[in-house]
Structure formats: C-alpha cells, structure tokens
Design a protein around this motif. Structure first.
Motif, short mmCIF file in Angstrom:
data_model
loop_
_atom_site.label_atom_id
_atom_site.label_comp_id
_atom_site.label_asym_id
_atom_site.label_seq_id
_atom_site.Cartn_x
_atom_site.Cartn_y
_atom_site.Cartn_z
N THR A 1 -127.33 71.72 34.34
CA THR A 1 -127.91 70.63 33.56
C THR A 1 -129.21 70.14 34.20
OG1 THR A 1 -125.74 69.95 32.74
CG2 THR A 1 -127.50 68.30 32.65
N ALA A 2 -129.19 69.97 35.51
CA ALA A 2 -130.39 69.52 36.21
C ALA A 2 -131.53 70.52 36.03
CB ALA A 2 -130.09 69.32 37.69
N ARG A 3 -131.22 71.79 36.07
CA ARG A 3 -132.25 72.81 35.88
C ARG A 3 -132.79 72.79 34.46
NH1 ARG A 3 -129.68 77.87 39.36
NH2 ARG A 3 -130.00 76.90 41.39
N ILE B 1 -133.01 70.27 32.49
CA ILE B 1 -133.88 69.11 32.29
C ILE B 1 -135.33 69.51 32.56
CG2 ILE B 1 -134.50 66.83 33.23
CD1 ILE B 1 -131.43 66.37 33.53
N HIS B 2 -135.52 70.34 33.56
CA HIS B 2 -136.87 70.81 33.90
C HIS B 2 -137.33 71.95 32.99
CE1 HIS B 2 -140.39 71.56 36.32
NE2 HIS B 2 -140.05 72.84 36.37
N THR B 3 -136.41 72.86 32.65
CA THR B 3 -136.76 74.04 31.87
C THR B 3 -135.73 74.25 30.76
OG1 THR B 3 -137.41 74.99 34.01
CG2 THR B 3 -137.52 76.44 32.12
N HIS C 1 -134.67 77.76 29.15
CA HIS C 1 -134.12 78.83 29.99
C HIS C 1 -132.72 79.21 29.49
CE1 HIS C 1 -132.74 80.85 33.74
NE2 HIS C 1 -133.98 81.31 33.67
N SER D 1 -129.47 79.49 31.79
CA SER D 1 -128.81 78.25 32.22
C SER D 1 -127.85 77.75 31.14
CB SER D 1 -129.84 77.17 32.57
OG SER D 1 -130.53 77.53 33.75
#
Length: 88
Positions: free
Chosen positions: A57-59, A61-63, A66, A69
């Motif tokens: 989830t944190a990843r 938020i940035h991308t 993707h 993920s």
C-alpha cells in the motif's frame, strides 16, 4: 482487468513463487517466528501478511500504476486468509 488480475494472482501464488519460497503459510510462519525474535513479542503469520500488504500500500501511494504491487496485495490477502484457516 478484474479477471486478468485475479488469474495473474493465482498464477503467481501457485507458480514460480511457490517453487521459490515453498508453501506460503509455512513461509509466513517462518517470517513470523523471526519477527518475534527481532521485535521481542509474538507475531502471528497472518500479521506478516497484513504488514506486507501495508508495504505494498505504501508503495502504491507513490506509484499507483505499478501493477505488480496490486497483484502482490491480492496475494498477501489470500495468504493471510490461508494462515487463519491453518490455525483452525
């Protein structure tokens, strides 16, 4: 898209990763046992799946585009459910 991502998730869970890491529930239990030592308190296998889902989830938020993920989130939810079933 929905059908594709669910098929992809199934192929991922039952394909190369299963061969690379072994049974997902057993692997998450191994991780939980190690985290228990590192953190100094009991960690359950399903909590590993929840934490790994949070990483994805944190990843995202940035991308958010993707795909892998999103795929992994489905996998961790599936594994978390399997961990709970294994405890019964």
């Amino acid at each position: 898209m929905k059908t594709t991502i669910l098929k992809d998730a199934d192929a991922t869970l039952n394909g190369p990763r299963a061969a690379d890491y072994g049974d997902a529930v057993k692997n998450h239990q191994r991780i939980a046992d190690l985290w228990t030592v590192i953190l100094g308190h009991k960690v359950e296998a399903y909590q590993v799946a929840l934490c790994m889902d949070a990483v994805k989830t944190a990843r995202l938020i940035h991308t958010p585009e993707h795909y892998d993920s999103w795929l992994d989130k489905i996998g961790y939810c599936t594994i978390g459910s399997q961990c709970m079933e294994a405890e019964k």
